[in-house]
Design a protein around this motif. Sequence first.
Motif, PDB file in Angstrom:
ATOM      1  N   LEU A 121       0.831  -1.202   0.000  1.00 39.43           N
ATOM      2  CA  LEU A 121       0.000   0.000   0.000  1.00 39.43           C
ATOM      3  C   LEU A 121       0.864   1.250   0.000  1.00 39.43           C
ATOM      4  O   LEU A 121       1.942   1.279   0.623  1.00 39.43           O
ATOM      5  CB  LEU A 121      -0.905   0.057   1.233  1.00 39.43           C
ATOM      6  N   ARG A 122       0.369   2.285  -0.673  1.00 38.14           N
ATOM      7  CA  ARG A 122       0.991   3.602  -0.585  1.00 38.14           C
ATOM      8  C   ARG A 122       0.229   4.443   0.438  1.00 38.14           C
ATOM      9  O   ARG A 122       0.805   4.966   1.389  1.00 38.14           O
ATOM     10  CB  ARG A 122       0.999   4.302  -1.943  1.00 38.14           C
ATOM     11  N   LYS A 123      -1.080   4.579   0.241  1.00 37.64           N
ATOM     12  CA  LYS A 123      -1.937   5.314   1.163  1.00 37.64           C
ATOM     13  C   LYS A 123      -3.171   4.472   1.471  1.00 37.64           C
ATOM     14  O   LYS A 123      -3.564   3.612   0.683  1.00 37.64           O
ATOM     15  CB  LYS A 123      -2.366   6.665   0.581  1.00 37.64           C
ATOM     16  N   LEU A 124      -3.798   4.785   2.609  1.00 37.75           N
ATOM     17  CA  LEU A 124      -4.966   4.042   3.068  1.00 37.75           C
ATOM     18  C   LEU A 124      -6.059   5.015   3.489  1.00 37.75           C
ATOM     19  O   LEU A 124      -5.789   5.992   4.202  1.00 37.75           O
ATOM     20  CB  LEU A 124      -4.575   3.146   4.255  1.00 37.75           C
ATOM     21  N   VAL A 125      -7.286   4.732   3.040  1.00 35.97           N
ATOM     22  CA  VAL A 125      -8.468   5.467   3.497  1.00 35.97           C
ATOM     23  C   VAL A 125      -9.394   4.478   4.184  1.00 35.97           C
ATOM     24  O   VAL A 125      -9.798   3.479   3.577  1.00 35.97           O
ATOM     25  CB  VAL A 125      -9.207   6.161   2.332  1.00 35.97           C
ATOM     26  N   VAL A 126      -9.724   4.754   5.433  1.00 27.33           N
ATOM     27  CA  VAL A 126     -10.619   3.905   6.217  1.00 27.33           C
ATOM     28  C   VAL A 126     -11.907   4.676   6.447  1.00 27.33           C
ATOM     29  O   VAL A 126     -11.903   5.733   7.087  1.00 27.33           O
ATOM     30  CB  VAL A 126      -9.978   3.504   7.558  1.00 27.33           C
ATOM     31  N   ALA A 127     -13.008   4.167   5.910  1.00 25.77           N
ATOM     32  CA  ALA A 127     -14.288   4.863   5.968  1.00 25.77           C
ATOM     33  C   ALA A 127     -15.150   4.319   7.102  1.00 25.77           C
ATOM     34  O   ALA A 127     -15.648   3.193   7.057  1.00 25.77           O
ATOM     35  CB  ALA A 127     -15.022   4.748   4.632  1.00 25.77           C
ATOM     36  N   ASP A 128     -15.280   5.092   8.138  1.00 23.19           N
ATOM     37  CA  ASP A 128     -16.214   4.926   9.251  1.00 23.19           C
ATOM     38  C   ASP A 128     -16.099   3.581   9.969  1.00 23.19           C
ATOM     39  O   ASP A 128     -17.099   2.873  10.159  1.00 23.19           O
ATOM     40  CB  ASP A 128     -17.660   5.166   8.808  1.00 23.19           C
ATOM     41  N   ILE A 129     -14.903   3.248  10.370  1.00 20.26           N
ATOM     42  CA  ILE A 129     -14.682   2.055  11.188  1.00 20.26           C
ATOM     43  C   ILE A 129     -13.348   2.252  11.918  1.00 20.26           C
ATOM     44  O   ILE A 129     -12.482   2.987  11.445  1.00 20.26           O
ATOM     45  CB  ILE A 129     -14.664   0.762  10.336  1.00 20.26           C
ATOM     46  N   ALA A 130     -13.207   1.587  13.051  1.00 21.28           N
ATOM     47  CA  ALA A 130     -11.976   1.651  13.829  1.00 21.28           C
ATOM     48  C   ALA A 130     -11.426   0.236  14.025  1.00 21.28           C
ATOM     49  O   ALA A 130     -12.173  -0.739  13.917  1.00 21.28           O
ATOM     50  CB  ALA A 130     -12.233   2.313  15.181  1.00 21.28           C
ATOM     51  N   PRO A 131     -10.135   0.102  14.349  1.00 19.74           N
ATOM     52  CA  PRO A 131      -9.554  -1.221  14.591  1.00 19.74           C
ATOM     53  C   PRO A 131      -9.865  -1.715  16.002  1.00 19.74           C
ATOM     54  O   PRO A 131      -8.973  -1.929  16.827  1.00 19.74           O
ATOM     55  CB  PRO A 131      -8.054  -0.979  14.381  1.00 19.74           C
ATOM     56  N   VAL A 132     -11.140  -1.902  16.263  1.00 17.01           N
ATOM     57  CA  VAL A 132     -11.623  -2.351  17.574  1.00 17.01           C
ATOM     58  C   VAL A 132     -12.761  -3.336  17.364  1.00 17.01           C
ATOM     59  O   VAL A 132     -13.347  -3.420  16.272  1.00 17.01           O
ATOM     60  CB  VAL A 132     -12.120  -1.162  18.434  1.00 17.01           C
ATOM     61  N   ALA A 133     -13.082  -4.080  18.417  1.00 18.97           N
ATOM     62  CA  ALA A 133     -14.254  -4.957  18.396  1.00 18.97           C
ATOM     63  C   ALA A 133     -15.487  -4.153  18.784  1.00 18.97           C
ATOM     64  O   ALA A 133     -15.434  -3.276  19.650  1.00 18.97           O
ATOM     65  CB  ALA A 133     -14.050  -6.122  19.361  1.00 18.97           C
ATOM     66  N   TYR A 134     -16.597  -4.449  18.118  1.00 26.89           N
ATOM     67  CA  TYR A 134     -17.861  -3.768  18.403  1.00 26.89           C
ATOM     68  C   TYR A 134     -18.834  -4.749  19.063  1.00 26.89           C
ATOM     69  O   TYR A 134     -18.762  -5.962  18.848  1.00 26.89           O
ATOM     70  CB  TYR A 134     -18.465  -3.215  17.110  1.00 26.89           C
ATOM     71  N   GLY A 135     -19.755  -4.195  19.838  1.00 28.06           N
ATOM     72  CA  GLY A 135     -20.701  -5.037  20.549  1.00 28.06           C
ATOM     73  C   GLY A 135     -21.978  -5.338  19.786  1.00 28.06           C
ATOM     74  O   GLY A 135     -22.738  -6.223  20.173  1.00 28.06           O
ATOM     75  N   HIS A 136     -22.230  -4.617  18.677  1.00 28.87           N
ATOM     76  CA  HIS A 136     -23.461  -4.844  17.931  1.00 28.87           C
ATOM     77  C   HIS A 136     -23.345  -6.106  17.065  1.00 28.87           C
ATOM     78  O   HIS A 136     -22.262  -6.640  16.867  1.00 28.87           O
ATOM     79  CB  HIS A 136     -23.788  -3.638  17.050  1.00 28.87           C
ATOM     80  N   ASP A 137     -24.474  -6.548  16.558  1.00 26.50           N
ATOM     81  CA  ASP A 137     -24.520  -7.767  15.751  1.00 26.50           C
ATOM     82  C   ASP A 137     -25.421  -7.506  14.555  1.00 26.50           C
ATOM     83  O   ASP A 137     -26.488  -6.910  14.698  1.00 26.50           O
ATOM     84  CB  ASP A 137     -25.088  -8.920  16.599  1.00 26.50           C
TER      85      ASP A 137
END
Length: 257
Positions: free
Chosen positions: A105-121
């Motif tokens: 990769l040269r550049k990265l765009v992350v749209a509306d998410i984080a590197p974490v676990a979420y509690g929703h299903d």
Amino acid sequence: MLATTVIAATAPLPATPALLIVHGLFGSARNWGVIARHLASSRDVVSVDMRNHGQSPRESSQSYPDMAQDLAEVIMAHGAPMDVLGHSMGGKAAMQLALTRPELLRKLVVADIAPVAYGHDQSGHIHAMRALDLSNLTQRSEADRRLSAQIEDPALRAFFLQSLDLKAQPPEWRLNLDVLEAEMPKIVGWPDTKGEFDHPTLFLTGGRSHYVRAEHRDTIKALFPKARFAKLPDAGHWLHAEAPRAFEQTVEVFLQA
């Protein structure tokens, strides 16, 4: 390998890498068609169907290491490095790729998410799709009417119905619902991947979304030390669909910088 849709640059700029677009859960490359064409003004754009989605292979796993490997194969086939844009589940897969194979990769765009676990299903949406009566179904408008008994939001119904193949006999979902349901804990989770992606990264969020919160920033900066943050104030989690032109402009400015 994953199914891909390639749009050639209309006016290619020298030394500009191609852009890889990675959709989220229940999506496909076709959801990004208009945005992909607009972003292809100066670069080739490659959109993928993720495993168990669209036209891509059906697999038994939906883990982020496996999805990242799928993306690595696409990049190596089309020419590394590439810029990568991922939304939601696709954003997590892109982050996993960046942390484990940063040379791709040269550049990265992350749209509306984080590197974490979420509690929703998201399994409720799978149940709603399974509950749709597909008998004698030939019109998308009728599919929408039937699905409205399970899902009230018309925009969400329209999104899901893009993955319904009405030409099949009988109609069928272009989604491996069984595996997506079984792997849902992995999809909403995060594998706690270590590493560091020391390249420019944009975390682009919706102002009405709660997926990327202030308490996530320390985690983001530890993994992505060159992270920058931008927000589209009038959009929610589906920011690319709710504010497409602002989304495209923000992504283009970041990639061209």
